[in-house]
Design an enzyme around this catalytic site. Structure first.
Site, PDB file in Angstrom:
ATOM      1  CG  ASP A 296      -1.973   1.059   1.287  1.00  0.00           C
ATOM      2  OD1 ASP A 296      -2.048   1.689   0.287  1.00  0.00           O
ATOM      3  OD2 ASP A 296      -2.493   1.278   2.532  1.00  0.00           O
ATOM      4  CG  PHE A 471      -7.801   5.069   1.286  1.00  0.00           C
ATOM      5  CD1 PHE A 471      -7.600   4.572   2.913  1.00  0.00           C
ATOM      6  CD2 PHE A 471      -7.978   6.228   1.020  1.00  0.00           C
ATOM      7  CE1 PHE A 471      -8.024   5.494   3.729  1.00  0.00           C
ATOM      8  CE2 PHE A 471      -8.367   7.381   2.110  1.00  0.00           C
ATOM      9  CZ  PHE A 471      -8.183   6.873   3.380  1.00  0.00           C
ATOM     10  CG  HIS A 472      -3.427   3.598  -3.566  1.00  0.00           C
ATOM     11  ND1 HIS A 472      -2.602   4.583  -3.796  1.00  0.00           N
ATOM     12  CD2 HIS A 472      -4.658   4.147  -3.719  1.00  0.00           C
ATOM     13  CE1 HIS A 472      -3.294   5.681  -4.116  1.00  0.00           C
ATOM     14  NE2 HIS A 472      -4.532   5.405  -4.142  1.00  0.00           N
ATOM     15  N   PRO A 473      -4.499  -0.833  -1.354  1.00  0.00           N
ATOM     16  CG  PRO A 473      -6.363  -2.203  -0.482  1.00  0.00           C
ATOM     17  CD  PRO A 473      -5.965  -0.772  -0.916  1.00  0.00           C
TER      18      PRO A 473
END
Length: 535
Positions: A296, A471-473
C-alpha cells in the site's frame, strides 16, 4: 431470468472497481449468462455522487466496510481506519476520483518478472479502450469509452502558489500525468461527469443492467467457493439469513478486492496450509502465496497553517461559506463541492539516483486532524507525500471462519529500511518546497509533524505518529510463475480449473500512483483473456 440459483456461465464475486467492468464485457454476448454478486448495497446514497461527499462516505457504515488495520509497529503501534467501498462500484464510489495509470516502468517490470502480455505497450490499449478523455482521441488517450476523464472544475490561489513553488524547486510542469512517466507538477484529472462522481457502477454497470442475461444481486455475502476436486464449480452466499448457491459452467471470477478475495479463498480451503490449519479449515488446494505480498502507499500528511489564503477550512466553518458552496454546486456543478480530495499533484524523486519518480504529492487546500474529523478553524493546506514503490510487505488473512468478519490486515508499513529513509527525505523535501519564494506571501507554518521534529530520528518518529493509508491495497493474490504466485499471466489460479482472480490483488508490485484505473485496465484485459480475444 427465473431463480438466481442454477447454472450460469460466469459468476463474478464483487461488483466493485473490476467487477462492474467484467459484468459489462462478459454479458455483451446475449448467449452468455452472467451472475454478479455484491455484498454491499445500491449506490443510492446522495453523498456518493457529490465529489466532496467522500468526507461523508468514508467512515460511514452505510457506504464503507469500516475495516481497520492491525496495530502497526512502524506507525508507533497505531491501528488505522481502512475504508473500502460497500456499494455498487466499490471503492470508485467513495475514493478520491483521481485518474492515474502509473508509470510505463511499472508494467514493464511486471513483464520482466515473467508476466508475458503485461508490459506498458500491452496494457496501453486497454487503458484507451475504456477512456473518454476530455482532450479526445490520441496515441495515449481514448474517447467515447465508459470511463470519463475530465479536468477539475475549480481553482485555488494557494494551490497555484504551491505549483509555482514546485517549479522554483526545479520540478517541471506536467501537461499529462498519464504519459508513462508522470514526472512534474500539475492538477490531477478526475473521474467525474460534469462535476458529479463517475464510478464503475455508473460507467459500466448501469447502462447494461437491463440485459436479460445479466443478474445483479446486492447484499449477497459470499461464504464459499464450491469445489469439485481442483475445479471451482460455483459459489455459496447469503442474503440476510437466506443461504443460496449457484453453479458456474465456465468460471468463478473473484473480483472482491485485495482483502476479500484472499479471505474467500481461505474460507474455501485454498491458501497456505499453515494459515488454514490455524482455523481448522481442511486444505482443498495448497497455495502458499494467498494473502501475502500486501502493499500500500503510506501517506505522510504534512500540514501548514497559512495566512491570507482562502482554503476549505474557512468555508466549511462558516454558514455563509457553506451556503455559497451549496449554491455554486447546485447552479454550476462547480466549486468546492465538486472537488476531489486532492487537486494539485507532484511527481518527483526522493533522490537523484532514482530512475523514475518515486514520490507523489497530493496537495489540498484544507487541514484536519484525521479524515472524517472537522476541518481546522484556521486557513491551512495539507502537503501529503507518499513513497510510490514501497519495499515493505504485509499480509491479509482470515480473522475467523465467520464470512462476515473482516480480515486481519497487517500492512507492515515502514518495516523496510529503505522505506524509512524515503519517508524522512519526503518530509524534508516537503519542507523545502514550502520555503520557496512563491509561498512566502502565505507565511506557511508547519504543525504536522511539527518543527520539533528536527533530526532524522525525530522525523521518523513523527511520520509514525501522523502517516496514514492512501487506500491502495494490492498484491495479495499476485500474478507470476514462481511458487509464491497465486495466479498466472492469464489470471487463472495456479493448479485449479474454473477459478480466476480479477482485481488489484493480482498486481505483482504496486503501480506508481493511484490504483483505481489500473484495476479497470486489469478487468478490461481479463475480459479479453476470458473470451479468447486480443486487444
Amino acid at each position: 431470468m427465473g431463480d438466481i440459483g442454477g447454472d450460469w456461465d460466469y459468476i463474478i464475486v464483487g461488483a466493485g472497481t473490476a467487477g462492474c467492468v467484467l459484468a459489462n464485457r462478459l454479458s455483451e454476448d446475449p448467449a452468455t449468462r452472467v451472475l454478479l454478486l455484491e455484498a454491499g448495497g445500491r449506490d443510492s446514497y446522495a453523498w456518493i455522487h457529490v465529489p466532496v461527499g467522500y468526507l461523508y462516505t468514508m467512515g460511514n457504515p452505510r457506504t464503507d466496510w469500516m475495516m481497520r488495520t492491525s496495530e502497526e509497529p512502524g506507525l508507533n503501534g497505531r491501528s488505522l481506519a481502512y475504508p473500502r467501498g460497500k456499494v455498487l462500484g466499490g471503492c470508485t464510489s467513495i475514493n478520491g476520483m483521481i485518474y492515474m495509470r502509473g508509470q510505463a516502468a511499472d508494467y514493464d517490470g511486471w513483464r520482466q518478472m515473467g508476466n508475458t502480455g503485461w508490459g506498458w505497450d500491452d496494457v496501453l490499449p486497454y487503458f484507451r479502450r475504456s477512456e473518454d478523455h476530455h482532450a479526445g482521441d490520441s496515441k495515449l488517450h481514448g474517447s467515447g469509452g465508459e470511463w470519463k476523464v475530465q479536468k477539475q472544475r475549480l481553482t485555488w490561489d494557494v494551490l497555484e502558489a504551491v505549483k509555482q513553488a514546485a517549479i522554483e524547486f526545479g520540478i517541471p510542469v506536467a501537461d499529462d500525468f498519464n504519459d508513462g512517466l508522470n514526472e512534474g507538477v500539475g492538477f490531477f484529472e478526475v473521474n467525474q461527469s460534469n462535476g458529479v462522481r463517475w464510478s464503475t457502477a455508473k460507467a459500466f454497470l448501469r447502462p447494461v443492467q437491463g440485459r436479460a442475461n445479466l443478474r445483479v444481486v446486492t447484499g449477497a455475502l459470499a461464504e464459499k467457493i464450491m469445489l469439485d476436486g481442483k475445479r471451482a464449480k460455483g459459489v455459496r452466499w447469503r442474503v440476510g439469513s437466506a443461504v443460496q448457491e449457484a453453479r458456474a459452467q465456465r468460471e468463478v471470477i473473484l473480483a472482491a478486492g485485495s482483502l476479500n478475495s484472499p479471505k474467500l479463498m481461505e474460507l474455501s480451503g485454498i491458501g497456505d496450509p499453515e494459515v488454514l490449519g490455524n482455523f481448522g479449515i481442511d486444505v482443498a488446494h495448497g497455495l502458499a502465496g494467498v494473502g501475502k505480498n500486501l502493499q500500500d502507499h503510506l501517506q505522510i500528511r504534512t500540514a501548514y497553517e497559512v495566512e491570507g489564503a482562502k482554503t476549505l477550512n474557512q468555508l466549511t466553518n462558516s454558514m455563509i461559506g457553506k451556503m455559497r458552496m451549496g449554491l455554486e454546486y447546485a447552479l454550476k456543478r462547480s466549486g468546492p463541492l465538486a472537488m476531489a480530495p486532492s487537486q494539485l499533484g507532484i511527481f518527483t524523486r526522493s533522490d537523484e539516483s532514482v530512475a523514475t519518480p518515486d514520490l507523489e504529492y497530493h496537495v489540498q487546500p484544507l487541514t484536519t486532524k484525521a479524515l472524517g474529523d472537522p476541518l481546522d478553524p484556521f486557513p491551512g493546506i495539507t502537503v501529503s507525500v507518499c513513497n510510490l514503490r514501497p519495499e515493505s510487505r504485509g499480509t491479509s488473512h482470515l480473522r475467523s471462519t465467520d464470512p462476515g468478519e473482516q480480515p486481519d490486515i497487517r500492512l507492515g508499513y515502514l518495516t523496510a529500511e529503505k522505506d524509512k529513509l524515503v519517508a524522512v527525505k519526503a518530509v524534508q523535501q516537503a519542507r523545502a518546497l514550502m520555503r520557496m519564494p512563491a509561498m512566502q506571501k502565505y507565511a506557511p507554518r508547519e504543525f504536522l509533524p511539527g518543527p520539533d521534529c528536527a533530526t532524522d530520528a525525530d522525523l521518523l518518529r513523527g511520520v509514525g505518529d501522523i502517516a496514514s493509508t492512501i487506500f491502495h491495497p494490492v498484491g495479495t493474490t499476485r500474478m507470476g510463475t514462481d511458487t509464491m504466485a497465486v495466479v498466472g499471466p492469464d489470471l487463472k489460479v495456479h493448479g485449479m480449473d474454473g477459478l480466476r482472480i480479477v482485481d488489484a490483488g493480482v498486481m505483482p508490485t504496486i503501480t506508481s500512483g493511484n490504483t483505481a484505473s489500473p484495476t479497470i485496465m486489469i478487468a478490461e484485459k481479463a475480459a479479453d483473456l476470458i473470451r479468447g480475444r486480443a486487444a
